[in-house]
Design an enzyme around this catalytic site. Structure first.
Site, PDB file in Angstrom:
ATOM      1  N   TRP A 110      54.194 -12.955  -0.625  1.00 12.96           N
ATOM      2  CA  TRP A 110      55.194 -13.846  -0.032  1.00 12.96           C
ATOM      3  C   TRP A 110      55.481 -15.030  -0.961  1.00 12.96           C
ATOM      4  O   TRP A 110      56.626 -15.433  -1.123  1.00 12.96           O
ATOM      5  CB  TRP A 110      54.649 -14.327   1.299  1.00 12.96           C
ATOM      6  CG  TRP A 110      55.603 -14.970   2.257  1.00 12.96           C
ATOM      7  CD1 TRP A 110      56.519 -15.943   1.974  1.00 12.96           C
ATOM      8  CD2 TRP A 110      55.727 -14.701   3.660  1.00 12.96           C
ATOM      9  NE1 TRP A 110      57.179 -16.317   3.118  1.00 12.96           N
ATOM     10  CE2 TRP A 110      56.721 -15.561   4.159  1.00 12.96           C
ATOM     11  CE3 TRP A 110      55.064 -13.844   4.528  1.00 12.96           C
ATOM     12  CZ2 TRP A 110      57.076 -15.572   5.516  1.00 12.96           C
ATOM     13  CZ3 TRP A 110      55.416 -13.849   5.866  1.00 12.96           C
ATOM     14  CH2 TRP A 110      56.419 -14.703   6.350  1.00 12.96           C
ATOM     15  N   ILE A 111      54.443 -15.574  -1.575  1.00 10.54           N
ATOM     16  CA  ILE A 111      54.600 -16.792  -2.375  1.00 10.54           C
ATOM     17  C   ILE A 111      55.383 -16.532  -3.650  1.00 10.54           C
ATOM     18  O   ILE A 111      55.807 -17.479  -4.335  1.00 10.54           O
ATOM     19  CB  ILE A 111      53.213 -17.402  -2.703  1.00 10.54           C
ATOM     20  CG1 ILE A 111      53.321 -18.916  -2.967  1.00 10.54           C
ATOM     21  CG2 ILE A 111      52.556 -16.683  -3.872  1.00 10.54           C
ATOM     22  CD1 ILE A 111      53.685 -19.727  -1.770  1.00 10.54           C
ATOM     23  N   ARG A 112      55.614 -15.272  -3.974  1.00  8.16           N
ATOM     24  CA  ARG A 112      56.454 -14.944  -5.126  1.00  8.16           C
ATOM     25  C   ARG A 112      57.876 -15.472  -4.931  1.00  8.16           C
ATOM     26  O   ARG A 112      58.606 -15.654  -5.901  1.00  8.16           O
ATOM     27  CB  ARG A 112      56.491 -13.430  -5.359  1.00  8.16           C
ATOM     28  CG  ARG A 112      55.164 -12.821  -5.775  1.00  8.16           C
ATOM     29  CD  ARG A 112      54.732 -13.317  -7.135  1.00  8.16           C
ATOM     30  NE  ARG A 112      55.704 -12.973  -8.163  1.00  8.16           N
ATOM     31  CZ  ARG A 112      55.835 -13.586  -9.327  1.00  8.16           C
ATOM     32  NH1 ARG A 112      55.074 -14.621  -9.608  1.00  8.16           N
ATOM     33  NH2 ARG A 112      56.740 -13.202 -10.212  1.00  8.16           N
ATOM     34  N   HIS A 113      58.267 -15.688  -3.689  1.00  7.73           N
ATOM     35  CA  HIS A 113      59.572 -16.283  -3.400  1.00  7.73           C
ATOM     36  C   HIS A 113      59.411 -17.799  -3.550  1.00  7.73           C
ATOM     37  O   HIS A 113      59.019 -18.500  -2.618  1.00  7.73           O
ATOM     38  CB  HIS A 113      60.033 -15.894  -1.996  1.00  7.73           C
ATOM     39  CG  HIS A 113      60.230 -14.416  -1.842  1.00  7.73           C
ATOM     40  ND1 HIS A 113      61.447 -13.803  -2.036  1.00  7.73           N
ATOM     41  CD2 HIS A 113      59.355 -13.425  -1.565  1.00  7.73           C
ATOM     42  CE1 HIS A 113      61.322 -12.503  -1.862  1.00  7.73           C
ATOM     43  NE2 HIS A 113      60.059 -12.252  -1.572  1.00  7.73           N
ATOM     44  N   TYR A 121      46.874 -23.806   4.611  1.00  5.39           N
ATOM     45  CA  TYR A 121      45.531 -24.150   5.081  1.00  5.39           C
ATOM     46  C   TYR A 121      44.596 -24.212   3.879  1.00  5.39           C
ATOM     47  O   TYR A 121      44.582 -23.295   3.043  1.00  5.39           O
ATOM     48  CB  TYR A 121      45.069 -23.067   6.059  1.00  5.39           C
ATOM     49  CG  TYR A 121      43.724 -23.307   6.717  1.00  5.39           C
ATOM     50  CD1 TYR A 121      43.646 -23.930   7.958  1.00  5.39           C
ATOM     51  CD2 TYR A 121      42.542 -22.877   6.117  1.00  5.39           C
ATOM     52  CE1 TYR A 121      42.420 -24.123   8.578  1.00  5.39           C
ATOM     53  CE2 TYR A 121      41.317 -23.068   6.728  1.00  5.39           C
ATOM     54  CZ  TYR A 121      41.254 -23.697   7.962  1.00  5.39           C
ATOM     55  OH  TYR A 121      40.042 -23.891   8.572  1.00  5.39           O
ATOM     56  N   ARG A 124      39.345 -25.614   0.694  1.00  7.15           N
ATOM     57  CA  ARG A 124      38.538 -26.635   0.028  1.00  7.15           C
ATOM     58  C   ARG A 124      38.013 -27.639   1.046  1.00  7.15           C
ATOM     59  O   ARG A 124      36.921 -28.177   0.897  1.00  7.15           O
ATOM     60  CB  ARG A 124      39.362 -27.391  -1.023  1.00  7.15           C
ATOM     61  CG  ARG A 124      39.797 -26.561  -2.214  1.00  7.15           C
ATOM     62  CD  ARG A 124      40.450 -27.456  -3.259  1.00  7.15           C
ATOM     63  NE  ARG A 124      39.476 -28.374  -3.847  1.00  7.15           N
ATOM     64  CZ  ARG A 124      39.816 -29.462  -4.551  1.00  7.15           C
ATOM     65  NH1 ARG A 124      41.097 -29.777  -4.718  1.00  7.15           N
ATOM     66  NH2 ARG A 124      38.871 -30.241  -5.065  1.00  7.15           N
ATOM     67  N   HIS A 218      67.697 -13.938   0.966  1.00  4.02           N
ATOM     68  CA  HIS A 218      67.192 -13.215  -0.197  1.00  4.02           C
ATOM     69  C   HIS A 218      65.809 -12.632   0.104  1.00  4.02           C
ATOM     70  O   HIS A 218      65.523 -11.466  -0.220  1.00  4.02           O
ATOM     71  CB  HIS A 218      67.127 -14.140  -1.416  1.00  4.02           C
ATOM     72  CG  HIS A 218      66.597 -13.467  -2.640  1.00  4.02           C
ATOM     73  ND1 HIS A 218      67.280 -12.462  -3.298  1.00  4.02           N
ATOM     74  CD2 HIS A 218      65.427 -13.645  -3.326  1.00  4.02           C
ATOM     75  CE1 HIS A 218      66.569 -12.050  -4.337  1.00  4.02           C
ATOM     76  NE2 HIS A 218      65.437 -12.754  -4.371  1.00  4.02           N
ATOM     77  N   ARG A 223      62.239  -8.066   1.747  1.00  6.65           N
ATOM     78  CA  ARG A 223      61.025  -7.813   2.520  1.00  6.65           C
ATOM     79  C   ARG A 223      61.262  -7.110   3.849  1.00  6.65           C
ATOM     80  O   ARG A 223      60.307  -6.574   4.437  1.00  6.65           O
ATOM     81  CB  ARG A 223      60.287  -9.130   2.758  1.00  6.65           C
ATOM     82  CG  ARG A 223      59.914  -9.865   1.480  1.00  6.65           C
ATOM     83  CD  ARG A 223      59.120  -8.993   0.512  1.00  6.65           C
ATOM     84  NE  ARG A 223      58.694  -9.744  -0.663  1.00  6.65           N
ATOM     85  CZ  ARG A 223      57.958  -9.247  -1.648  1.00  6.65           C
ATOM     86  NH1 ARG A 223      57.563  -7.990  -1.611  1.00  6.65           N
ATOM     87  NH2 ARG A 223      57.615 -10.003  -2.681  1.00  6.65           N
TER      88      ARG A 223
END
Length: 302
Positions: A110-113, A121, A124, A218, A223
């Site tokens: 997902w973070i590729r977008h 969250y 650390r 997009h 997706r």
């Protein structure tokens, strides 16, 4: 569980206290605000906030184009014109903020977008919950023999049972060790930011994800496509339902021109012209590669 008791209480409180506003409101979106849409075994999607509606898209377009839109008879027609001619900026006037709970390996896809604002969250500062994505048997499939990025036949019988057992026991063992490493019971304990490296990729994480409508479309085009990986596609499918209620005219245009349409190369268009004239066209005469020809035939044959 998809949501904690604390989150359920927060959702109930937010939905019980409506506020007056002078800003544009989408009645279709209002019914989705804060509500949890379950996805997979422990995941969810919920709308936290939004800005704009179909009218906001048209408002921005008319400021930009002025007299250039006088021939368009209504907002839906204008939106279809914008979508058809790839005028993206008016769609950027609408935004949505989602709270998503999803497996880490889905989050990495997902973070590729990279056109959104994300706050995830943090392992650390906080301890990850003991929740893992374990696929249903019907989506456990072997590697495709024709597509390096896809799945083949569904695993059956003992093979499926063996794989499921590995997924469950490996995830549980990794989390047990994670808990032991950060334990404060009479030991120094490893820092959380280091202990997290032992967690499996099917553990659940959460984030807030804010994106404008142009970039959301997009994301959904890729997706929510039938070729997308199942585990991210089910999230996209839920978001599609929300967007269809939020901006119905824009979503209809998106379905027609992006999801239901096709982009053709100059060579493909020339082949269609020749076919319409009754001429025979082959892969050799088309000037296309074998792969391009297969994709072209797929578009023509549906």
């Amino acid at each position: 569980m998809p949501v904690t008791p604390e989150q359920e209480a927060e959702i109930a409180e937010l939905r019980a206290t409506p506020r007056q506003t002078l800003r544009a409101v989408s009645e279709g979106m209002e019914k989705h605000l804060y509500e949890v849409k379950p996805v997979l075994d422990h995941g969810f999607v919920r709308v936290i906030d939004y800005m704009g509606d179909d009218a906001a898209i048209c408002q921005a377009a008319r400021v930009s184009y002025g007299k250039g839109t006088k021939s368009v008879q209504n907002d839906a027609g204008l939106i279809r014109y914008l979508m058809r001619h790839w005028h993206s900026t008016p769609f950027e006037m609408c935004e949505i903020k989602l709270h998503v709970k999803l497996p880490v390996f889905v989050a990495r896809q997902w973070i590729r977008h990279r056109t959104a604002n994300v706050n995830e969250y943090s392992a650390r500062y906080s301890i990850m919950d003991r929740e893992f994505y374990i696929p249903e048997p019907e989506v456990l499939a072997a590697q495709s023999v024709v597509n390096n990025q896809g799945r083949g036949e569904v695993l059956q019988g003992e093979e499926a049972a063996r794989v499921l057992e590995y997924l469950k026991t490996d995830a549980a063992r990794a989390y047990d060790h994670y808990e032991e490493m950060i334990s404060q019971d009479g030991q120094q304990g490893l820092a959380r930011e280091l202990a997290r490296m032992n967690l499996p990729a099917n553990i659940y994480t959460q984030w807030y994800w804010k994106v404008d409508l142009h970039n959301l479309f997009h994301f959904l085009r890729l997706r929510a496509d039938s070729h997308a990986q199942y585990e991210i596609r089910v999230y996209a499918d839920e978001i599609c339902k929300v967007v269809a209620d939020w901006v119905p005219a824009a979503y209809q245009a998106f379905e027609d021109y992006r999801m239901g349409g096709a982009n053709l190369s100059g060579k493909a268009l020339e082949c269609i012209r020749q076919m319409l004239k009754g001429e025979e066209v082959t892969q050799e005469s088309s000037g296309m590669s074998a792969g391009e020809w297969r994709e072209f035939q797929s578009v023509l044959n549906g």
